[in-house]
Design a protein around this motif. Sequence first.
Motif, PDB file in Angstrom:
ATOM      1  N   ALA A  71       6.585   4.095   7.976  1.00 15.79           N
ATOM      2  CA  ALA A  71       7.640   5.094   7.774  1.00 15.79           C
ATOM      3  C   ALA A  71       8.901   4.433   7.225  1.00 15.79           C
ATOM      4  O   ALA A  71       9.534   4.955   6.291  1.00 15.79           O
ATOM      5  CB  ALA A  71       7.942   5.812   9.085  1.00 15.79           C
ATOM      6  N   LEU A  72       9.283   3.294   7.797  1.00 18.24           N
ATOM      7  CA  LEU A  72      10.451   2.569   7.291  1.00 18.24           C
ATOM      8  C   LEU A  72      10.254   2.184   5.823  1.00 18.24           C
ATOM      9  O   LEU A  72      11.157   2.344   5.000  1.00 18.24           O
ATOM     10  CB  LEU A  72      10.701   1.319   8.129  1.00 18.24           C
ATOM     11  CG  LEU A  72      11.525   1.482   9.406  1.00 18.24           C
ATOM     12  CD1 LEU A  72      11.566   0.163  10.168  1.00 18.24           C
ATOM     13  CD2 LEU A  72      12.936   1.957   9.094  1.00 18.24           C
ATOM     14  N   THR A  73       9.064   1.671   5.525  1.00 15.78           N
ATOM     15  CA  THR A  73       8.780   1.281   4.138  1.00 15.78           C
ATOM     16  C   THR A  73       8.903   2.476   3.198  1.00 15.78           C
ATOM     17  O   THR A  73       9.513   2.391   2.130  1.00 15.78           O
ATOM     18  CB  THR A  73       7.367   0.678   4.030  1.00 15.78           C
ATOM     19  OG1 THR A  73       7.248  -0.439   4.913  1.00 15.78           O
ATOM     20  CG2 THR A  73       7.090   0.224   2.609  1.00 15.78           C
ATOM     21  N   GLY A  74       8.309   3.604   3.601  1.00 20.60           N
ATOM     22  CA  GLY A  74       8.355   4.799   2.760  1.00 20.60           C
ATOM     23  C   GLY A  74       9.760   5.298   2.511  1.00 20.60           C
ATOM     24  O   GLY A  74      10.108   5.679   1.381  1.00 20.60           O
ATOM     25  N   ILE A  75      10.593   5.300   3.561  1.00 20.95           N
ATOM     26  CA  ILE A  75      11.971   5.758   3.404  1.00 20.95           C
ATOM     27  C   ILE A  75      12.777   4.773   2.555  1.00 20.95           C
ATOM     28  O   ILE A  75      13.589   5.174   1.711  1.00 20.95           O
ATOM     29  CB  ILE A  75      12.633   5.973   4.781  1.00 20.95           C
ATOM     30  CG1 ILE A  75      11.906   7.098   5.541  1.00 20.95           C
ATOM     31  CG2 ILE A  75      14.107   6.332   4.627  1.00 20.95           C
ATOM     32  CD1 ILE A  75      12.364   7.262   6.974  1.00 20.95           C
ATOM     33  N   VAL A  76      12.547   3.476   2.768  1.00 22.20           N
ATOM     34  CA  VAL A  76      13.218   2.461   1.946  1.00 22.20           C
ATOM     35  C   VAL A  76      12.870   2.652   0.473  1.00 22.20           C
ATOM     36  O   VAL A  76      13.757   2.628  -0.400  1.00 22.20           O
ATOM     37  CB  VAL A  76      12.822   1.042   2.415  1.00 22.20           C
ATOM     38  CG1 VAL A  76      13.169   0.006   1.343  1.00 22.20           C
ATOM     39  CG2 VAL A  76      13.531   0.684   3.707  1.00 22.20           C
ATOM     40  N   LEU A  77      11.601   2.853   0.177  1.00 20.53           N
ATOM     41  CA  LEU A  77      11.178   3.005  -1.217  1.00 20.53           C
ATOM     42  C   LEU A  77      11.766   4.276  -1.836  1.00 20.53           C
ATOM     43  O   LEU A  77      12.198   4.269  -2.993  1.00 20.53           O
ATOM     44  CB  LEU A  77       9.653   3.028  -1.313  1.00 20.53           C
ATOM     45  CG  LEU A  77       8.922   1.770  -0.844  1.00 20.53           C
ATOM     46  CD1 LEU A  77       7.429   1.874  -1.131  1.00 20.53           C
ATOM     47  CD2 LEU A  77       9.494   0.524  -1.504  1.00 20.53           C
ATOM     48  N   TYR A 128      10.579  -8.205   9.005  1.00 23.10           N
ATOM     49  CA  TYR A 128      10.411  -7.139   8.011  1.00 23.10           C
ATOM     50  C   TYR A 128      11.258  -5.913   8.363  1.00 23.10           C
ATOM     51  O   TYR A 128      11.894  -5.309   7.489  1.00 23.10           O
ATOM     52  CB  TYR A 128       8.940  -6.755   7.900  1.00 23.10           C
ATOM     53  CG  TYR A 128       8.696  -5.682   6.868  1.00 23.10           C
ATOM     54  CD1 TYR A 128       8.841  -5.962   5.512  1.00 23.10           C
ATOM     55  CD2 TYR A 128       8.339  -4.388   7.237  1.00 23.10           C
ATOM     56  CE1 TYR A 128       8.640  -4.981   4.555  1.00 23.10           C
ATOM     57  CE2 TYR A 128       8.138  -3.406   6.281  1.00 23.10           C
ATOM     58  CZ  TYR A 128       8.286  -3.713   4.939  1.00 23.10           C
ATOM     59  OH  TYR A 128       8.092  -2.740   3.996  1.00 23.10           O
ATOM     60  N   ILE A 129      11.267  -5.529   9.631  1.00 19.12           N
ATOM     61  CA  ILE A 129      12.047  -4.364  10.057  1.00 19.12           C
ATOM     62  C   ILE A 129      13.533  -4.601   9.811  1.00 19.12           C
ATOM     63  O   ILE A 129      14.260  -3.694   9.370  1.00 19.12           O
ATOM     64  CB  ILE A 129      11.774  -4.043  11.544  1.00 19.12           C
ATOM     65  CG1 ILE A 129      10.358  -3.471  11.699  1.00 19.12           C
ATOM     66  CG2 ILE A 129      12.795  -3.045  12.089  1.00 19.12           C
ATOM     67  CD1 ILE A 129       9.920  -3.290  13.139  1.00 19.12           C
ATOM     68  N   TYR A 173      18.395  -3.267   6.797  1.00 16.46           N
ATOM     69  CA  TYR A 173      19.523  -3.695   5.966  1.00 16.46           C
ATOM     70  C   TYR A 173      19.594  -2.855   4.687  1.00 16.46           C
ATOM     71  O   TYR A 173      20.678  -2.400   4.287  1.00 16.46           O
ATOM     72  CB  TYR A 173      19.388  -5.175   5.606  1.00 16.46           C
ATOM     73  CG  TYR A 173      20.499  -5.667   4.698  1.00 16.46           C
ATOM     74  CD1 TYR A 173      21.746  -5.993   5.217  1.00 16.46           C
ATOM     75  CD2 TYR A 173      20.301  -5.761   3.326  1.00 16.46           C
ATOM     76  CE1 TYR A 173      22.777  -6.419   4.389  1.00 16.46           C
ATOM     77  CE2 TYR A 173      21.327  -6.188   2.482  1.00 16.46           C
ATOM     78  CZ  TYR A 173      22.559  -6.513   3.025  1.00 16.46           C
ATOM     79  OH  TYR A 173      23.584  -6.924   2.203  1.00 16.46           O
ATOM     80  N   ILE A 174      18.456  -2.650   4.043  1.00 13.82           N
ATOM     81  CA  ILE A 174      18.440  -1.826   2.827  1.00 13.82           C
ATOM     82  C   ILE A 174      18.906  -0.412   3.132  1.00 13.82           C
ATOM     83  O   ILE A 174      19.706   0.183   2.380  1.00 13.82           O
ATOM     84  CB  ILE A 174      17.024  -1.794   2.216  1.00 13.82           C
ATOM     85  CG1 ILE A 174      16.627  -3.187   1.729  1.00 13.82           C
ATOM     86  CG2 ILE A 174      16.958  -0.804   1.053  1.00 13.82           C
ATOM     87  CD1 ILE A 174      15.225  -3.258   1.163  1.00 13.82           C
ATOM     88  N   GLY A 214       0.794  -1.227   0.000  1.00 10.15           N
ATOM     89  CA  GLY A 214       0.000   0.000   0.000  1.00 10.15           C
ATOM     90  C   GLY A 214       0.819   1.268   0.000  1.00 10.15           C
ATOM     91  O   GLY A 214       0.399   2.283  -0.570  1.00 10.15           O
ATOM     92  N   VAL A 215       1.982   1.252   0.636  1.00 11.91           N
ATOM     93  CA  VAL A 215       2.833   2.443   0.640  1.00 11.91           C
ATOM     94  C   VAL A 215       3.331   2.732  -0.772  1.00 11.91           C
ATOM     95  O   VAL A 215       3.392   3.891  -1.209  1.00 11.91           O
ATOM     96  CB  VAL A 215       4.010   2.274   1.625  1.00 11.91           C
ATOM     97  CG1 VAL A 215       4.951   3.473   1.544  1.00 11.91           C
ATOM     98  CG2 VAL A 215       3.487   2.119   3.046  1.00 11.91           C
ATOM     99  N   GLY A 216       3.674   1.683  -1.510  1.00  7.37           N
ATOM    100  CA  GLY A 216       4.081   1.870  -2.897  1.00  7.37           C
ATOM    101  C   GLY A 216       2.945   2.413  -3.744  1.00  7.37           C
ATOM    102  O   GLY A 216       3.148   3.276  -4.608  1.00  7.37           O
ATOM    103  N   VAL A 217       1.729   1.919  -3.511  1.00  4.72           N
ATOM    104  CA  VAL A 217       0.551   2.420  -4.227  1.00  4.72           C
ATOM    105  C   VAL A 217       0.334   3.897  -3.916  1.00  4.72           C
ATOM    106  O   VAL A 217       0.015   4.701  -4.800  1.00  4.72           O
ATOM    107  CB  VAL A 217      -0.699   1.597  -3.851  1.00  4.72           C
ATOM    108  CG1 VAL A 217      -1.956   2.221  -4.453  1.00  4.72           C
ATOM    109  CG2 VAL A 217      -0.550   0.154  -4.315  1.00  4.72           C
TER     110      VAL A 217
END
Length: 469
Positions: free
Chosen positions: A324-330, A229-230, A235-236, A93-96
Motif C-alpha cells: 500500500a505504501l509503495t502504491g501510494i508513493v508511486l 524501506y518504510i 520520507y517521499i 511488482g507494484v509498478g508493473v
Amino acid sequence: MLDALQNAFFQTGDTLTSWLSAFSSFLWGWPLLIMLLGTHLYLTAILRFPQRYLLKALKLYFVKDHTDKGDISPFSSLMVALAANIGAGNIIGVGVAIAAGGPGAVFWCWLTGVLGMATRYSEGLLAIKYRVENKDGNMSGGPMFVLERGLNSKWLGAAFAVFTAIAAFGIGNLTQGNAAAEQLHHAFSIPSWGTAAVLTALTALVMLGGIQGIARVCAFFVPFMAVIYIMGCLYILTVQAEYIIPAIRYILDCAFTGEAAAGGAAGAAVMAAMRTGVARGLFSNEAGLGSAAIASAAAQNRNPVRQALISSSGPFWDTVIICALTGIVLTTSIIAHPDISCTDGPRLTTLAFSKIPYIGSPLLTLSLVTFVVSTILGWSYFGEKALEYLGGIRLIMPYRVIWVAAVFIGCVSKIELVWIFADCANGLMALPNLISLLALSGVLVQQTRYYLWQHRLDDYDESHIPEGK
C-alpha cells in the motif's frame, strides 16, 4: 552464423513470452479471481473475521512456546515466510501492476492483503495440524500434507508439490535475481554477471545451514529491510504530502471506473485493474498459494491456532503496509512529477525514489537487494520441502544445486518473460490449495472454536505427529 543463432534465440523467447502471456490471461480470468476472493471472503465470514485478532497475533511474536514439536521458533517461521513474501513483488511488482491495470490495481492489491489474512490464518492452522516428522527428525508440512492426510488425496498433494517446486523458480528465484541485477545496473552500473556471481555465492553459503541457517539470516534481514524501506516511503510521502489525498482518490477512481487503464471500455478497464491488482497481491503475500504454510509447519508451537494467528499477520505487513505504501508513493509521484508515467512499469519505483536527493537511489537499491536475498532463501526452503514430499530427502541436494544455478540465470534473463512465468506458476499453485481450504473449512471452524473462541489458546495440543518420508 552467430548473429543468426542470436536472432533465432530472441525469436523463440518472444514466441514463448506470447504463449505464456495468453495462458496467464486465461488462468487469471474471472474463474480464478472469483475462487480466490470468494475463498478469502468465505473464510473471513465463517471464522468471524480473524483479522480482528491482529494485536493478539503481534503479542505472540514475543512469547516462546516451551515445546519440542518444531524446528524453529514461531517468530522465525514468520520471518522465513515474510522473507519469501517481501521481495521484488512489493517494490517492482507494484509498478508493473500500475502499468498493466492503472493505479486502480493498487486498491485491489491492498484488498487482497486484508482479506488474505483469513486465508493465511487457515493455511497456518492446517499446516500445524497435518504436519509430519521426517527421517532426520525435522518437521515437514504444507498443503501437500493437508491434501494427503486431511482429504486423503495424495495425487492432489503431489500436484501441489510439483507446482510449488516449479513456481519456486519463478516467484522466488528468477524474478528476484532479475530485479536485483536491473536495479544495481541502473543505480551503480554494475554488470548483471557481477550481481549474479555475488548473489549466487551468497545463496549457496546460506543454504548449507538448512532451515536453521535460513531462519537466522531471515530473522536479521527482514526487520532491517522493512524498516529501511518504510522510512524511505514515508520520507517521499512527507515531501509530497499535498498529493496524498489526491493520490488516494485517484486510486479509488481508477479501481471502480477504469480511468487511466490502457484502452478499452470502462468495464474491461476495471477488470484489468482487478485482475492485475489481485494477481500482484497474491504474488506479494501468497495468501491462497499455500507456500507460507510450509514455513509455518516448522514452527515450535503449542497448538495450531497460535501459529495460525501469527501466520495471519504476514499479509498485513507485506501487502496491507508495504505494498500500500509503495502504491501510494508511486501514485503521488506520478501526480507530482509529469516526467513519471503510469506506463513506466518496472522502472516506476526507481523513478519515484530517484526524486529523493542523494540517498533515494541507494536507499531503494539497498532495500531491494536485501528483499531479494531473503526471498531467494525463503523460497529455497519451500522448494526443498516440495521435492522432499515427492521423493524424500535424497532429492534436496540436487535441487539446491539447480536452485543456486538458477539464481545466476535469473540475473541475466529477460524480465518480461520471467514475470509472466511467475504469474502462471502462482495460479497453478493456488488451485489445489484453495480446494483444501474449502473442503476442510469444518476443521478450521472446529479448531478455532476450541482454542480461540473458547479461550484455550494456552492449551497444548497433544496429538501424535506421524512419521513422513
